[in-house]
Design an enzyme around this catalytic site. Structure first.
Site, short mmCIF file in Angstrom:
data_model
loop_
_atom_site.label_atom_id
_atom_site.label_comp_id
_atom_site.label_asym_id
_atom_site.label_seq_id
_atom_site.Cartn_x
_atom_site.Cartn_y
_atom_site.Cartn_z
CE1 TYR A 1 -9.70 -7.50 6.45
CE2 TYR A 1 -7.80 -6.81 7.73
CZ TYR A 1 -8.78 -6.52 6.80
OH TYR A 1 -8.85 -5.28 6.24
CD GLN B 1 -2.71 -1.28 2.51
OE1 GLN B 1 -2.43 -0.61 3.50
NE2 GLN B 1 -3.68 -2.16 2.52
CE1 TYR C 1 -9.19 11.27 18.78
CE2 TYR C 1 -11.44 10.75 18.14
CZ TYR C 1 -10.50 11.66 18.55
OH TYR C 1 -10.86 12.97 18.76
CG HIS D 1 -2.67 -1.10 7.98
ND1 HIS D 1 -3.18 -1.74 9.08
CD2 HIS D 1 -3.33 -1.60 6.92
CE1 HIS D 1 -4.12 -2.60 8.70
NE2 HIS D 1 -4.22 -2.52 7.39
CD GLU E 1 -13.21 3.99 14.72
OE1 GLU E 1 -12.36 4.92 14.84
OE2 GLU E 1 -13.37 3.12 15.59
CA LIG Z 1 -11.82 4.14 17.07
#
Ligand SMILES: [Ca+2]
Length: 386
Positions: free
Chosen positions: A279, A98, A268, A164, A258
């Site tokens: 997964y 990625q 968070y 990520h 989110e």
């Molecule tokens: Ca969160």
């Protein structure tokens, strides 16, 4: 939404796929698409971009944009949809998985400083890769980048995964602060560590220094660049033009995507709290909410896989003002969230099934532009229709 409306939208999406596949650069507009608050047509504005990821409009009245391609190229796309050869001088990137050349942001004083910030995956000599923030100046004639330099490495590097990275940049409306979202590099516990820059929203001053009022300044066990933490893979970051708050979108584990309103110093939750599944199919954590951790403003299970986001503040679609748009990858679509202050009040899904979408931005012409996530990627433009 009723199922007949869903079916209608699906067949519209199929018709759009056919129309867009048949078109060349600046193809003919699609049939009108009727949505809850606007009617629009889709035009293929530009094509021939390899996995475009980030884009900015130049503030010179030209209507031209700079667009990154994930493998490590920057191109100028003119207002009539022509794509330039690669602009030399981009930072070196680790274009694997990625990673690659991801987001781009103009300095607030770009008109005079010509300075541009890039977020990208970067391999480091000790091995592995990390999310890096770099800067460079665009030459006066716009043909090359100069003075390319690293601003911040969101380390430590990860040697086992190329995923990520997160990687969005947003400047505060007053132009004083740069916010930079980083992914946890598939090492979820890093999101909770305050001595680690992965899985965070970071805040720097315009010159790249650490502002003295950042929440963890002066703590020996924490990095002073951190503004908020507990993030998984945030690829959307935008200031709400009406409230001045910073909004963020992140991909969850399996579901649990989110949208968050980012507050100074807040946690968070990832991976301690999540609405989603790992997964493997097992719930990653039994906690959907905990004291001391921020609940999302909105979340999805099953996933929509949100990437870039933009608040619509243009004039071309009055019914869309105040909406937050999210480019989503899987299932591919454009999601529109209606908002009131810093709350989400509703959701509409547009162009379902059309194409994987990496980013969405509002043009100076008030139209919506979408970067598609494809090897032969495109920029789609949404124009008002009646
Ligand atoms: Ca969160």
């Amino acid at each position: 939404m009723t199922s007949s409306v869903s079916l209608l939208r699906s067949s519209l999406a199929l018709a759009l796929i056919a129309a867009l596949a048949a078109s060349c650069a600046q193809g003919p507009p699609s049939a009108p698409v009727r949505s809850d608050a606007a009617t629009f047509r889709v035009t293929e504005f530009a094509r021939g971009l390899e996995h475009p990821w980030g884009a900015v409009f130049l503030p010179d009245g030209s209507g031209d944009m700079l667009v990154t391609e994930r493998p490590g190229r920057l191109r100028r796309v003119t207002a009539d949809g022509r794509v330039s050869p690669p602009i030399p001088g981009v930072p070196e990137v680790a274009a694997s998985g990625q990673g690659g050349l991801l987001d781009i942001a103009l300095a607030p004083d770009f008109a005079s400083s010509r300075e541009i910030f890039f977020c990208h995956g970067s391999a480091v000599p000790e091995g592995g890769a990390l999310t890096r923030l770099s800067r460079a100046r665009l030459s006066a004639d716009g043909t090359r980048l100069e003075g390319t330099a690293t601003v911040l490495d969101a380390g430590p590097p990860q040697r086992l995964s190329w995923e990520h990275y997160g990687c969005r940049i947003a400047f505060s409306p007053d132009g004083r602060y740069l916010f930079f979202a980083t992914g946890e590099r598939k090492q979820s516990e890093r999101a909770q560590r305050l001595d680690d820059l992965a899985g965070k929203v970071l805040r720097l001053a315009r010159d790249g220094s650490v502002p003295p009022d950042n929440p963890f300044v002066g703590r020996a066990d924490a990095r002073p660049e951190i503004w908020s933490y507990g993030h998984r893979n945030p690829q959307g970051l935008a200031f709400n033009p009406w409230t001045g708050s910073l909004w963020e979108a992140e991909l969850g584990p399996r579901g649990g995507d989110e949208v968050n309103v980012i507050r100074r110093g807040a946690n968070y939750g990832w991976p301690v709290v999540s609405q989603g599944l790992a997964y493997s199919g097992f719930r990653f954590t039994e906690h959907r909410s905990l004291p001391g951790m921020e609940d999302p403003a909105y979340n999805w299970t099953p996933s929509v896989s949100p990437s870039g986001i933009a608040f619509y503040d243009g004039a071309e679609f009055p019914g869309w003002r105040g909406s937050l748009f999210l480019a989503t990858l899987s299932p591919p679509q454009l999601v529109r969230l209606t908002t009131a202050g810093d709350r989400v009040t509703g959701e509409e899904r547009l162009l379902q099934g059309l194409v994987r979408m990496r980013h969405v931005l509002v043009g100076p012409d008030g139209r919506l532009y979408i970067l598609t996530d494809e090897p032969n990627g495109r920029i789609l433009r949404l124009d008002p229709a009646r």
